[in-house]
Scaffold this motif. Structure first.
Motif, PDB file in Angstrom:
ATOM      1  N   ARG A  16      -2.787  -1.989 -27.616  1.00 46.58           N
ATOM      2  CA  ARG A  16      -3.770  -1.588 -26.610  1.00 46.58           C
ATOM      3  C   ARG A  16      -3.065  -0.959 -25.410  1.00 46.58           C
ATOM      4  NH1 ARG A  16      -8.927  -3.995 -26.210  1.00 46.58           N
ATOM      5  NH2 ARG A  16      -8.608  -4.264 -23.958  1.00 46.58           N
ATOM      6  N   ALA A  20      -3.534   2.892 -24.216  1.00 47.56           N
ATOM      7  CA  ALA A  20      -4.080   3.133 -22.878  1.00 47.56           C
ATOM      8  C   ALA A  20      -3.129   3.982 -22.051  1.00 47.56           C
ATOM      9  CB  ALA A  20      -4.363   1.801 -22.179  1.00 47.56           C
ATOM     10  N   GLU A  21      -1.833   3.701 -22.156  1.00 47.85           N
ATOM     11  CA  GLU A  21      -0.832   4.469 -21.403  1.00 47.85           C
ATOM     12  C   GLU A  21      -0.838   5.920 -21.859  1.00 47.85           C
ATOM     13  OE1 GLU A  21       1.944   5.173 -18.533  1.00 47.85           O
ATOM     14  OE2 GLU A  21       0.906   3.275 -18.896  1.00 47.85           O
ATOM     15  N   THR A  23      -3.301   7.493 -22.995  1.00 46.96           N
ATOM     16  CA  THR A  23      -4.597   8.091 -22.656  1.00 46.96           C
ATOM     17  C   THR A  23      -4.654   8.558 -21.211  1.00 46.96           C
ATOM     18  OG1 THR A  23      -5.682   6.683 -24.297  1.00 46.96           O
ATOM     19  CG2 THR A  23      -7.102   7.669 -22.629  1.00 46.96           C
ATOM     20  N   VAL A  24      -3.871   7.952 -20.340  1.00 49.39           N
ATOM     21  CA  VAL A  24      -3.962   8.246 -18.903  1.00 49.39           C
ATOM     22  C   VAL A  24      -3.833   9.740 -18.592  1.00 49.39           C
ATOM     23  CG1 VAL A  24      -2.872   7.907 -16.655  1.00 49.39           C
ATOM     24  CG2 VAL A  24      -3.294   5.944 -18.132  1.00 49.39           C
ATOM     25  N   PHE A  54      -9.521  -1.289 -29.738  1.00 46.25           N
ATOM     26  CA  PHE A  54     -10.602  -1.279 -28.748  1.00 46.25           C
ATOM     27  C   PHE A  54     -11.947  -1.293 -29.462  1.00 46.25           C
ATOM     28  CE2 PHE A  54      -6.963   0.713 -26.729  1.00 46.25           C
ATOM     29  CZ  PHE A  54      -6.920   0.101 -25.484  1.00 46.25           C
ATOM     30  N   GLU A  59     -14.405   1.300 -23.713  1.00 49.94           N
ATOM     31  CA  GLU A  59     -13.427   0.266 -23.392  1.00 49.94           C
ATOM     32  C   GLU A  59     -12.031   0.863 -23.313  1.00 49.94           C
ATOM     33  OE1 GLU A  59     -11.899  -4.121 -24.927  1.00 49.94           O
ATOM     34  OE2 GLU A  59     -12.744  -2.699 -26.371  1.00 49.94           O
ATOM     35  N   LEU A  60     -11.731   1.803 -24.201  1.00 50.06           N
ATOM     36  CA  LEU A  60     -10.427   2.456 -24.194  1.00 50.06           C
ATOM     37  C   LEU A  60     -10.219   3.227 -22.893  1.00 50.06           C
ATOM     38  CD1 LEU A  60      -9.049   4.577 -27.189  1.00 50.06           C
ATOM     39  CD2 LEU A  60      -8.415   4.955 -24.820  1.00 50.06           C
ATOM     40  N   ALA A  63      -9.737   0.972 -19.944  1.00 49.14           N
ATOM     41  CA  ALA A  63      -8.405   0.358 -19.964  1.00 49.14           C
ATOM     42  C   ALA A  63      -7.365   1.330 -19.427  1.00 49.14           C
ATOM     43  CB  ALA A  63      -8.054  -0.083 -21.383  1.00 49.14           C
ATOM     44  N   ALA A  64      -7.520   2.607 -19.781  1.00 52.97           N
ATOM     45  CA  ALA A  64      -6.608   3.627 -19.261  1.00 52.97           C
ATOM     46  C   ALA A  64      -6.755   3.763 -17.748  1.00 52.97           C
ATOM     47  CB  ALA A  64      -6.872   4.968 -19.949  1.00 52.97           C
ATOM     48  N   ARG A  67      -5.048   1.073 -15.723  1.00 54.40           N
ATOM     49  CA  ARG A  67      -3.599   1.202 -15.593  1.00 54.40           C
ATOM     50  C   ARG A  67      -3.232   2.022 -14.363  1.00 54.40           C
ATOM     51  NH1 ARG A  67      -1.025  -0.770 -19.932  1.00 54.40           N
ATOM     52  NH2 ARG A  67       0.957   0.212 -19.399  1.00 54.40           N
TER      53      ARG A  67
END
Length: 206
Positions: A16, A20-21, A23-24, A54, A59-60, A63-64, A67
């Motif tokens: 996860r 998420a990282e 995706t930022v 996710f 939610e994904l 989460a991004a 961060r």
């Protein structure tokens, strides 16, 4: 005979975090319109893997976004800065860091708002759920307090050079730098680091 070693499978939480990282930057660039295919390619996984980590796209993306609001990296960078020779150097260093952070946070907040609006309309790909504004706002408040504390520590050695407490300078810096780019304004507003530092330390009066 060489020992056959296999890499340990990544845990769900580690997976996860990695997704998420990855995706930022996409969330910054594309906002809520980023596709799961783009995310999967950036993370180096199959699309199906995203939904093992996710529950859904919302939610994904949240989460991004979380961060970016996590101040741990910025706080560590501030605390690890070498001692400044004087107050001007101390302020310049953190303004440079926070200036870049402000642009990033603004882009992510615009994306989070877009997610909330999309959920209200209920389009495909963004399942409805509780509006994220409250969670995002709480995360931002915590982030700003953590940053304020780190900046206060940075300025404390120059307490005798200030006519206001270091914690007040920290709040003013955050208000000036983090709040300087409201939605609708271009990222490049002409306020250079040098100008921001000069106004923070000397005011705007001639």
């Amino acid at each position: 005979m060489a020992e056959n070693r296999r890499a340990r499978p990544m845990s769900r939480e580690d997976r996860r975090a990695a997704i998420a990282e990855a995706t930022v930057p996409l969330l910054e660039q594309h906002g809520a319109t980023v596709t799961t295919r783009q995310i999967a390619e950036a993370a180096g996984v199959a699309e199906g893997t995203l939904f093992k980590a996710f529950d859904d796209k919302r939610e994904l993306l949240m989460a991004a976004a979380a961060r970016v609001f996590d101040t741990a990296v910025a706080v560590r960078e501030i605390d690890s800065m070498p001692p400044a020779a004087d107050l001007t150097q101390a302020v310049t260093g953190v303004v440079e860091l926070m200036n870049a952070t402000a642009v990033r946070v603004r882009r992510i907040m615009i994306a989070v708002h877009a997610i909330a609006v999309a959920e209200a309309k209920g389009p495909p790909g963004l399942p409805s759920g509780p509006p994220p504004q409250a969670d995002a706002r709480d995360a931002r408040v915590r982030a700003l307090q953590e940053l304020n504390d780190a900046l206060t520590r940075r300025f404390d050695p120059f307490r005798d050079d200030l006519r206001i407490p270091p914690e007040a300078l920290a709040r003013l810096l955050l208000s000036t730098v983090m709040g300087r780019i409201p939605p609708g304004m271009p990222d490049d507003d002409g306020l250079t680091v040098q100008l921001l530092v000069d106004v923070l330390l000397h005011g705007a009066a001639a």
